[in-house]
Design a protein around this motif. Sequence first.
Motif, PDB file in Angstrom:
ATOM      1  N   ARG A   1       8.927  -0.764   0.098  1.00  0.00           N
ATOM      2  CA  ARG A   1       8.114   0.143   0.911  1.00  0.00           C
ATOM      3  C   ARG A   1       7.631   1.324   0.070  1.00  0.00           C
ATOM      4  NH1 ARG A   1      10.133   4.474   4.383  1.00  0.00           N
ATOM      5  NH2 ARG A   1       8.292   5.367   5.394  1.00  0.00           N
ATOM      6  N   VAL A   2       8.503   1.863  -0.757  1.00  0.00           N
ATOM      7  CA  VAL A   2       8.114   2.950  -1.653  1.00  0.00           C
ATOM      8  C   VAL A   2       7.026   2.483  -2.617  1.00  0.00           C
ATOM      9  CG1 VAL A   2       8.916   4.340  -3.594  1.00  0.00           C
ATOM     10  CG2 VAL A   2      10.286   4.201  -1.509  1.00  0.00           C
ATOM     11  N   LEU A   3       7.264   1.322  -3.205  1.00  0.00           N
ATOM     12  CA  LEU A   3       6.268   0.770  -4.128  1.00  0.00           C
ATOM     13  C   LEU A   3       4.949   0.531  -3.404  1.00  0.00           C
ATOM     14  CD1 LEU A   3       5.984  -0.167  -7.059  1.00  0.00           C
ATOM     15  CD2 LEU A   3       6.624  -2.468  -6.304  1.00  0.00           C
ATOM     16  N   GLY A   4       5.050   0.031  -2.184  1.00  0.00           N
ATOM     17  CA  GLY A   4       3.854  -0.240  -1.399  1.00  0.00           C
ATOM     18  C   GLY A   4       3.086   1.017  -1.073  1.00  0.00           C
ATOM     19  N   THR A   5       3.803   2.101  -0.810  1.00  0.00           N
ATOM     20  CA  THR A   5       3.133   3.368  -0.521  1.00  0.00           C
ATOM     21  C   THR A   5       2.350   3.848  -1.729  1.00  0.00           C
ATOM     22  OG1 THR A   5       4.851   3.955   1.063  1.00  0.00           O
ATOM     23  CG2 THR A   5       3.486   5.743   0.223  1.00  0.00           C
ATOM     24  N   GLY A   6       2.972   3.755  -2.881  1.00  0.00           N
ATOM     25  CA  GLY A   6       2.257   4.127  -4.095  1.00  0.00           C
ATOM     26  C   GLY A   6       1.076   3.205  -4.340  1.00  0.00           C
ATOM     27  N   ALA A   7       1.260   1.917  -4.091  1.00  0.00           N
ATOM     28  CA  ALA A   7       0.174   0.956  -4.282  1.00  0.00           C
ATOM     29  C   ALA A   7      -0.973   1.247  -3.320  1.00  0.00           C
ATOM     30  CB  ALA A   7       0.689  -0.464  -4.079  1.00  0.00           C
ATOM     31  N   ALA A   8      -0.623   1.616  -2.109  1.00  0.00           N
ATOM     32  CA  ALA A   8      -1.665   1.918  -1.116  1.00  0.00           C
ATOM     33  C   ALA A   8      -2.435   3.165  -1.528  1.00  0.00           C
ATOM     34  CB  ALA A   8      -1.030   2.110   0.259  1.00  0.00           C
TER      35      ALA A   8
ATOM     36  N   VAL B   1       6.665  -8.650  -2.934  1.00  0.00           N
ATOM     37  CA  VAL B   1       5.277  -8.982  -2.590  1.00  0.00           C
ATOM     38  C   VAL B   1       5.042  -8.768  -1.097  1.00  0.00           C
ATOM     39  CG1 VAL B   1       3.632 -10.884  -2.382  1.00  0.00           C
ATOM     40  CG2 VAL B   1       4.905 -10.568  -4.504  1.00  0.00           C
ATOM     41  N   ARG B   2       5.961  -9.270  -0.290  1.00  0.00           N
ATOM     42  CA  ARG B   2       5.789  -9.100   1.157  1.00  0.00           C
ATOM     43  C   ARG B   2       5.837  -7.635   1.561  1.00  0.00           C
ATOM     44  NH1 ARG B   2       8.950 -13.650   1.416  1.00  0.00           N
ATOM     45  NH2 ARG B   2      10.841 -12.382   1.669  1.00  0.00           N
ATOM     46  N   GLY B   3       6.789  -6.891   0.987  1.00  0.00           N
ATOM     47  CA  GLY B   3       6.943  -5.482   1.355  1.00  0.00           C
ATOM     48  C   GLY B   3       5.732  -4.658   0.987  1.00  0.00           C
ATOM     49  N   VAL B   4       5.227  -4.859  -0.209  1.00  0.00           N
ATOM     50  CA  VAL B   4       4.049  -4.100  -0.638  1.00  0.00           C
ATOM     51  C   VAL B   4       2.834  -4.499   0.195  1.00  0.00           C
ATOM     52  CG1 VAL B   4       2.433  -3.746  -2.544  1.00  0.00           C
ATOM     53  CG2 VAL B   4       4.894  -3.727  -2.972  1.00  0.00           C
ATOM     54  N   ALA B   5       2.684  -5.805   0.407  1.00  0.00           N
ATOM     55  CA  ALA B   5       1.544  -6.277   1.197  1.00  0.00           C
ATOM     56  C   ALA B   5       1.575  -5.702   2.600  1.00  0.00           C
ATOM     57  CB  ALA B   5       1.541  -7.808   1.241  1.00  0.00           C
ATOM     58  N   ALA B   6       2.780  -5.562   3.144  1.00  0.00           N
ATOM     59  CA  ALA B   6       2.893  -5.040   4.504  1.00  0.00           C
ATOM     60  C   ALA B   6       2.391  -3.603   4.579  1.00  0.00           C
ATOM     61  CB  ALA B   6       4.355  -5.120   4.975  1.00  0.00           C
TER      62      ALA B   6
ATOM     63  N   ILE C   1      -6.347  -6.013   1.017  1.00  0.00           N
ATOM     64  CA  ILE C   1      -6.210  -6.265  -0.410  1.00  0.00           C
ATOM     65  C   ILE C   1      -5.011  -7.173  -0.657  1.00  0.00           C
ATOM     66  CG2 ILE C   1      -5.860  -5.169  -2.645  1.00  0.00           C
ATOM     67  CD1 ILE C   1      -8.523  -4.551  -1.217  1.00  0.00           C
ATOM     68  N   PRO C   2      -5.198  -8.288  -1.336  1.00  0.00           N
ATOM     69  CA  PRO C   2      -4.082  -9.201  -1.569  1.00  0.00           C
ATOM     70  C   PRO C   2      -3.080  -8.654  -2.586  1.00  0.00           C
ATOM     71  CG  PRO C   2      -6.069 -10.022  -2.620  1.00  0.00           C
ATOM     72  CD  PRO C   2      -6.479  -8.821  -1.840  1.00  0.00           C
ATOM     73  N   VAL C   3      -1.846  -9.057  -2.405  1.00  0.00           N
ATOM     74  CA  VAL C   3      -0.758  -8.701  -3.325  1.00  0.00           C
ATOM     75  C   VAL C   3      -0.159 -10.002  -3.836  1.00  0.00           C
ATOM     76  CG1 VAL C   3       1.456  -7.540  -3.581  1.00  0.00           C
ATOM     77  CG2 VAL C   3      -0.270  -6.615  -2.021  1.00  0.00           C
TER      78      VAL C   3
ATOM     79  N   ALA D   1      13.476  -1.054   1.249  1.00  0.00           N
ATOM     80  CA  ALA D   1      13.065   0.337   1.038  1.00  0.00           C
ATOM     81  C   ALA D   1      12.341   0.480  -0.289  1.00  0.00           C
ATOM     82  CB  ALA D   1      14.288   1.256   1.073  1.00  0.00           C
ATOM     83  N   ALA D   2      12.840  -0.213  -1.318  1.00  0.00           N
ATOM     84  CA  ALA D   2      12.181  -0.143  -2.621  1.00  0.00           C
ATOM     85  C   ALA D   2      10.756  -0.669  -2.521  1.00  0.00           C
ATOM     86  CB  ALA D   2      12.974  -0.956  -3.649  1.00  0.00           C
TER      87      ALA D   2
END
Lengths: 386, 386
Positions: free
Chosen positions: A302-309, A335-340, A356-358, A299-300
């Motif tokens: 995913r949240v970080l990934g949403t902000g990154a996106a 890394v995997r979660g944000v990239a996803a 975009i690579p992470v 979940a963390a």
Amino acid sequence: MSRADGANREDGAVAGIRSAAAGTATGGAGANLLALRSHNTALVLDLLRTAGSDGISRLELAERTGLTPQAVSKITGRLREEGLAAEAGRRASTGGKPRTVLRLVPGAGHAVGVHLDRDEARVVLCDLAGTVLAEARSALHLGAGADAVVERTARQVEELLPGARGALLGVGVALPGPLDHARGVLHRVTGFPEWDGFPLRDALARRLGRPVVVDKDTNAAALGLAVAGEGGSFAYLHLGTGLGAGLVIGGSVHRGARTGAGEFGHQVIRLDGPVCGCGDRGCIEALCLAAVARGDLAAAARVLGTGAANLVGLLDIDLVLLGGRTVAAAPGEFVRGVAAVLAERARRKGTPGDPIPVRLAAGGSRGVAQGAAQLMLAPLFGRRDG
Amino acid sequence: MSRADGANREDGAVAGIRSAAAGTATGGAGANLLALRSHNTALVLDLLRTAGSDGISRLELAERTGLTPQAVSKITGRLREEGLAAEAGRRASTGGKPRTVLRLVPGAGHAVGVHLDRDEARVVLCDLAGTVLAEARSALHLGAGADAVVERTARQVEELLPGARGALLGVGVALPGPLDHARGVLHRVTGFPEWDGFPLRDALARRLGRPVVVDKDTNAAALGLAVAGEGGSFAYLHLGTGLGAGLVIGGSVHRGARTGAGEFGHQVIRLDGPVCGCGDRGCIEALCLAAVARGDLAAAARVLGTGAANLVGLLDIDLVLLGGRTVAAAPGEFVRGVAAVLAERARRKGTPGDPIPVRLAAGGSRGVAQGAAQLMLAPLFGRRDG
DNA sequence: CCCACTTTCGCAACGCTGTTGCCAAAGTGC
DNA sequence: GCACTTTGGCAACAGCGTTGCGAAAGTGGG
């Protein structure tokens, strides 16, 4: 309209002259010959640095800069006279005289990087190549007051100085929290109101008798990564006890007029969400750290990934780098979660090209201190404020 | 380290040379004398343009650029020879010879701006000062196919050309949706898959026999605002049938490597929120337009403000400008609502200084077409891609 | 009205930049 | 060993902004 003749250029080289208006007066952005030389010299110096111990030939420098070989010869000649560059063997012949390889002389200059973290001070001495020659760590007590911290930091710096045989360019200091990079003044240090408005740069510069530059830790880390070879535009997301970002756009750190850029942790991504320490609701930092606290790293991420996106979409950057203690504890997961999340959003928007690579940021726990040293070194290589 | 002598500069002028590497070869960013001249000429030309019909004296140009008065005299002399500048009276004396006032000759060059909106085409003819000399509007049917639209647009452009007595620099085209600014290729036109990948720039350039540049409508609008005098860094938020942003950082439009920057409407600000047309959940655009649809403008403004506050925090920009049909229908409501969210967040963060101002963007419904013309004009004045 | 003074701004010489033409140096390959 | 290719320095050059200086064009006091 004969004025157009100077304008029809290709895109890469168009970004040519802006950093070099050195030697002119204070105000505008007019460029003179000194500025021109300064710019081209920095460009060559940066290519020498990037080439590292492999070196690079004059002709290759000419190709990469767009300058004529003769101009490169003159520039490298000056650099060799000044001791900044040296010959380093020759390449294999391709049917004629073999190319002479040039390299940077790392020991020709040094800089000290200071990382003042919440509970620890870390000082590194770097050469022109950015290599760490000496390092010191100690506990840090911000509550001891500004003068004590300045004095103690100054002594730590001075202990490392004997390692610098060449000239010392100055000291770069990186620390968290809002501050004014241009003036070197701290706005606020969380938990220590006595630091409010402290002119750290001038205080330390006076104590040491050397130039000092101050910047946010995330910016220093991002600068370090940019200099270390991460090209183009990228975001460095730092997740530790807090969450912040350092933005590099076109090779330069983007700070904004008030050094406020990179305020990433308090981006609201859940309207009317849980209250954050800042008083707002639904901040990325609060959501992310809450998820970490309850052990839900997916979940963390995913949240970080949403902000990154959100960030990637807004700025169209080329790369996302993750760092900080919390990320370091489970790098793969983050890394995997944000990239996803990024891949999913790219898929929805149907934009052509690869997602975009992470990646995990290189440099580890020493990255901020090294980046702080680059605050003094990078200008030599033409990297200024974005 | 004698290399440092060229590096100690103040911040404003540091941003000096980068835009002028004209005249060099393709690749790098090396700058030669032609580039230097080009840069300084563009700088002077921009100051002349900004001064408008008031004009500006040589000495003032020298102060503003940091160049010596003599250099300014040489540059303005060339500009007058080329017909781009002219004398325009003199100022009151201050005890000596009065300053001669110079001004831009607006008619020395022209550009056409084309705004292809979802249902309407708008074409304007502008002079160097950006003044609209002629205008045409017509209904647009993207379903008619690319060739038909190109042909029709070309005819509309040609009808306006007689108004340009001076040389025509080229045609700038602005339209919504993802595209490649560098190559002039459209990625996708919502609802018309037959346009996917259409090389609009080259097709129109071939048909007209003139240079063409293509960009997103939001970027064109932002460029127009930047050229019209909005200084520093700002975001233009366009709320019409969709929601997008144009970012200006340090006077230049920030497009990103893939012309994707400014993707603002699909920033997620409510995790797990309502489904958006893009397939994601909780996008600003979906939340904002839903609020507008149910007549709750206060909620729409609050959503927009939250996104704006995220953006302001991330980039530390100086100004937020609002535009688009939906905003135009109730400008006060949106400006106040967005400003309130920004002020609230600034208050929470306790950053010193005034809060970031929010204003209605000037230019109105013609702003995008004018900005499109600036795609061709702005490079003359030293404004290139960020 | 004249003359001293101030301020603007162009001409000419200059220093320095990158560029061009040319040639020596240093290899390869037949 | 010779022809050829490629590198890279030397010298002359064009063009940039800079500096020194003086003409032009005002103001203001006598």
